[in-house]
Write a protein that holds these residues in place. Structure first.
Motif, PDB file in Angstrom:
ATOM      1  N   SER A 212       8.770   1.295  11.545  1.00 48.28           N
ATOM      2  CA  SER A 212       8.247   0.377  10.527  1.00 48.28           C
ATOM      3  C   SER A 212       7.490   1.142   9.446  1.00 48.28           C
ATOM      4  O   SER A 212       7.643   0.874   8.252  1.00 48.28           O
ATOM      5  CB  SER A 212       7.336  -0.670  11.175  1.00 48.28           C
ATOM      6  N   VAL A 213       6.674   2.101   9.850  1.00 46.16           N
ATOM      7  CA  VAL A 213       5.965   2.932   8.870  1.00 46.16           C
ATOM      8  C   VAL A 213       6.958   3.788   8.097  1.00 46.16           C
ATOM      9  O   VAL A 213       6.855   3.935   6.869  1.00 46.16           O
ATOM     10  CB  VAL A 213       4.904   3.814   9.562  1.00 46.16           C
ATOM     11  N   ASP A 214       7.960   4.337   8.800  1.00 44.82           N
ATOM     12  CA  ASP A 214       8.979   5.146   8.130  1.00 44.82           C
ATOM     13  C   ASP A 214       9.775   4.328   7.120  1.00 44.82           C
ATOM     14  O   ASP A 214      10.234   4.854   6.108  1.00 44.82           O
ATOM     15  CB  ASP A 214       9.930   5.747   9.161  1.00 44.82           C
ATOM     16  N   SER A 215       9.958   3.044   7.407  1.00 44.66           N
ATOM     17  CA  SER A 215      10.638   2.184   6.438  1.00 44.66           C
ATOM     18  C   SER A 215       9.772   1.999   5.202  1.00 44.66           C
ATOM     19  O   SER A 215      10.277   1.942   4.077  1.00 44.66           O
ATOM     20  CB  SER A 215      10.960   0.829   7.072  1.00 44.66           C
ATOM     21  N   ALA A 216       8.467   1.909   5.405  1.00 45.58           N
ATOM     22  CA  ALA A 216       7.550   1.728   4.274  1.00 45.58           C
ATOM     23  C   ALA A 216       7.509   2.961   3.376  1.00 45.58           C
ATOM     24  O   ALA A 216       7.393   2.844   2.154  1.00 45.58           O
ATOM     25  CB  ALA A 216       6.151   1.394   4.782  1.00 45.58           C
ATOM     26  N   THR A 217       7.609   4.163   3.964  1.00 43.21           N
ATOM     27  CA  THR A 217       7.621   5.399   3.165  1.00 43.21           C
ATOM     28  C   THR A 217       9.037   5.763   2.720  1.00 43.21           C
ATOM     29  O   THR A 217       9.218   6.620   1.868  1.00 43.21           O
ATOM     30  CB  THR A 217       7.083   6.590   3.972  1.00 43.21           C
ATOM     31  N   MET A 218      10.031   5.148   3.340  1.00 45.63           N
ATOM     32  CA  MET A 218      11.457   5.446   3.217  1.00 45.63           C
ATOM     33  C   MET A 218      11.839   6.766   3.876  1.00 45.63           C
ATOM     34  O   MET A 218      12.931   7.285   3.665  1.00 45.63           O
ATOM     35  CB  MET A 218      11.935   5.408   1.763  1.00 45.63           C
ATOM     36  N   MET A 219      10.947   7.287   4.727  1.00 51.84           N
ATOM     37  CA  MET A 219      11.326   8.437   5.528  1.00 51.84           C
ATOM     38  C   MET A 219      12.436   8.068   6.499  1.00 51.84           C
ATOM     39  O   MET A 219      13.289   8.902   6.850  1.00 51.84           O
ATOM     40  CB  MET A 219      10.120   8.983   6.301  1.00 51.84           C
ATOM     41  N   ASN A 220      12.449   6.810   6.942  1.00 49.87           N
ATOM     42  CA  ASN A 220      13.527   6.365   7.821  1.00 49.87           C
ATOM     43  C   ASN A 220      14.884   6.541   7.145  1.00 49.87           C
ATOM     44  O   ASN A 220      15.863   6.961   7.769  1.00 49.87           O
ATOM     45  CB  ASN A 220      13.312   4.901   8.215  1.00 49.87           C
ATOM     46  N   LYS A 221      14.947   6.223   5.863  1.00 53.72           N
ATOM     47  CA  LYS A 221      16.215   6.380   5.144  1.00 53.72           C
ATOM     48  C   LYS A 221      16.522   7.862   4.937  1.00 53.72           C
ATOM     49  O   LYS A 221      17.701   8.260   4.938  1.00 53.72           O
ATOM     50  CB  LYS A 221      16.147   5.659   3.806  1.00 53.72           C
ATOM     51  N   ALA A 222      15.496   8.678   4.759  1.00 57.11           N
ATOM     52  CA  ALA A 222      15.714  10.121   4.659  1.00 57.11           C
ATOM     53  C   ALA A 222      16.352  10.656   5.935  1.00 57.11           C
ATOM     54  O   ALA A 222      17.293  11.459   5.894  1.00 57.11           O
ATOM     55  CB  ALA A 222      14.385  10.831   4.389  1.00 57.11           C
ATOM     56  N   LEU A 223      15.847  10.216   7.086  1.00 57.34           N
ATOM     57  CA  LEU A 223      16.444  10.625   8.358  1.00 57.34           C
ATOM     58  C   LEU A 223      17.874  10.108   8.481  1.00 57.34           C
ATOM     59  O   LEU A 223      18.749  10.779   9.032  1.00 57.34           O
ATOM     60  CB  LEU A 223      15.590  10.105   9.518  1.00 57.34           C
ATOM     61  N   GLU A 224      18.120   8.903   7.958  1.00 54.03           N
ATOM     62  CA  GLU A 224      19.467   8.337   8.033  1.00 54.03           C
ATOM     63  C   GLU A 224      20.455   9.094   7.148  1.00 54.03           C
ATOM     64  O   GLU A 224      21.646   9.135   7.449  1.00 54.03           O
ATOM     65  CB  GLU A 224      19.424   6.857   7.656  1.00 54.03           C
ATOM     66  N   VAL A 225      19.992   9.666   6.060  1.00 58.10           N
ATOM     67  CA  VAL A 225      20.846  10.513   5.240  1.00 58.10           C
ATOM     68  C   VAL A 225      21.321  11.715   6.059  1.00 58.10           C
ATOM     69  O   VAL A 225      22.508  12.067   6.060  1.00 58.10           O
ATOM     70  CB  VAL A 225      20.100  10.976   3.970  1.00 58.10           C
ATOM     71  N   VAL A 226      20.390  12.336   6.778  1.00 54.39           N
ATOM     72  CA  VAL A 226      20.744  13.477   7.631  1.00 54.39           C
ATOM     73  C   VAL A 226      21.692  13.027   8.735  1.00 54.39           C
ATOM     74  O   VAL A 226      22.688  13.701   9.047  1.00 54.39           O
ATOM     75  CB  VAL A 226      19.480  14.118   8.234  1.00 54.39           C
ATOM     76  N   GLU A 227      21.409  11.879   9.326  1.00 57.69           N
ATOM     77  CA  GLU A 227      22.253  11.352  10.398  1.00 57.69           C
ATOM     78  C   GLU A 227      23.680  11.108   9.901  1.00 57.69           C
ATOM     79  O   GLU A 227      24.659  11.455  10.577  1.00 57.69           O
ATOM     80  CB  GLU A 227      21.644  10.054  10.929  1.00 57.69           C
ATOM     81  N   ALA A 228      23.816  10.511   8.715  1.00 55.65           N
ATOM     82  CA  ALA A 228      25.144  10.238   8.157  1.00 55.65           C
ATOM     83  C   ALA A 228      25.909  11.526   7.900  1.00 55.65           C
ATOM     84  O   ALA A 228      27.134  11.593   8.089  1.00 55.65           O
ATOM     85  CB  ALA A 228      25.019   9.428   6.864  1.00 55.65           C
TER      86      ALA A 228
END
Length: 389
Positions: A212-228
């Protein structure tokens, strides 16, 4: 998969948000799925109630301080108990299991993912950190052992489904969508006073604390870029991010002929979970469909790099590879924990992660041991940065 219709499921992290939703899917379709293994970290009472309801053959408790409490609570139950990280890895490779759902949090999921793939299992992966830390190694295990990785993240599940319909050479670019979190549209100055409670209030999804915090910073999406990058064999420049506040379009595949494919659905994790458990079949699920007539406006925006500086780190790591993914993940875990504990401000999370990443000496093609060593180094480095603030 076995010839019979019932699939035998192990849920790693069954007491967390994704784990509980996985059990909701199983509960709704007992004729399709049988739970043979469960694991939790510290919520021993919830884990005990899950064992009593689903009757698994084996249960693992990774927090050693909670093992005795769980054992006492389950006294008389016909269930085998495992303990610690080693127990989690043993459960991930459990012989009678068909599908291993990895919903554990953080870098601790990597050894379990390796154990599952070495055991020729179908790995339904919600633990994106495993791919971020060691995507190349996991792909190699799939090639050698014949297992499979089925992404459970809504965006990567969407990409997985669409990319099966097209040839790799026909793909120009893929787009991951992001809700923008609770602070989309606010200026960086407004974010200085953000509280943990505000950061945990996601507008669309029900998720755990860190994500939830990562979604707020968009770090979650940064990790998802690496995952993709690792899941689909894409280059960093073939991956884009769009903010989509409604969270109804989960991903888009742009093709070389100018057309695009979009995957849509209500924002409910039980949909990609059900798909991963049922794959390659599509069966009726426990979630209703999307009512397009009621959906209203669908909006898409380019992310503001000043508001969401975490995204740049994701693209940087997707291009660099090696041990940089382990460092990115571990530094972020440490920074988010510090924010939730009141040690740093919300706006200090990403700069701290960047500082740790800047100090890292990259190691190419990491083994599990190298990735875990980079993980430990990044946590120590992040703690030193915290002490100097």
């Amino acid at each position: 998969m076995p010839d019979d219709k019932t699939r035998r499921i192990v849920v790693l992290g069954s007491t967390g948000s994704v784990g509980r939703q996985t059990l909701e899917v199983v509960r709704a379709m007992p004729e399709r799925f049988r739970v043979v293994g469960l694991s939790g970290h510290s919520k021993w009472e919830l884990l005990a109630s899950q064992v009593e309801e689903f009757g698994p053959d084996v249960v693992a408790m990774t927090d050693p301080d909670r093992v005795d409490r769980l054992a006492t609570c389950l006294n008389g139950c016909a269930v085998r108990m495992l303990a610690g990280p080693e127990g989690l890895s043993r459960l991930a490779g459990w012989e009678t299991a068909d599908v291993i759902v990895s919903a554990v949090s953080g870098g601790a999921g990597l050894p379990a993912a390796v154990a599952a793939l070495r055991g020729d299992k179908v790995l339904a992966l919600a633990n994106k950190e495993s791919v971020v830390m060691c995507g190349g190694l996991l792909n190699g295990l799939v090639r050698r052992n014949g297992g499979a990785i089925l992404p459970v993240d809504s965006e990567h599940s969407a990409l997985f489904q669409m990319l099966q319909a097209v040839s790799p050479e026909s793909v120009r670019k893929v787009w991951l969508t992001a809700s923008g979190g609770p602070f989309f549209g606010r200026s960086p100055a407004d974010l200085e006073s953000v509280t943990p409670q505000q950061a945990l209030s996601h507008p669309n999804w029900q998720m755990g604390r860190r994500i939830s915090v990562d979604s707020a910073t968009m770090m979650n999406k940064a990790l998802e870029v690496v995952e993709a990058r690792w899941l689909f064999g894409l280059s960093a420049r073939q991956i884009g991010v769009l903010i989509h506040p409604q969270s109804l379009v989960h991903a888009v595949v742009e093709l070389v002929d100018g057309s695009s494919l979009a995957h849509m659905g209500v924002p409910d994790m039980r949909i990609p979970i059900h798909y991963a458990l049922s794959y390659p079949e599509r069966t009726a699920g426990c979630v209703g469909g999307l009512d397009l007539a009621q959906a209203g406006r669908l909006e898409f925006y380019e992310p503001d790099p000043e508001q969401f500086p975490a995204l740049e780190l994701g693209f940087r790591v997707a291009q660099a590879g090696g041990t940089s993914g382990a460092v990115l993940n571990a530094a972020d875990e440490t920074a988010v924990a510090a924010f939730l504990a009141g040690r740093i401000r919300f706006t200090q999370i990403v700069p701290l992660v960047r500082d740790v990443l800047d100090r890292h000496q990259l190691r190419e093609a990491p083994s599990v041991e190298a990735a875990m060593a980079a993980d430990r180094w990044a946590r120590q480095e992040a703690e030193q940065c915290l002490e100097s603030l």
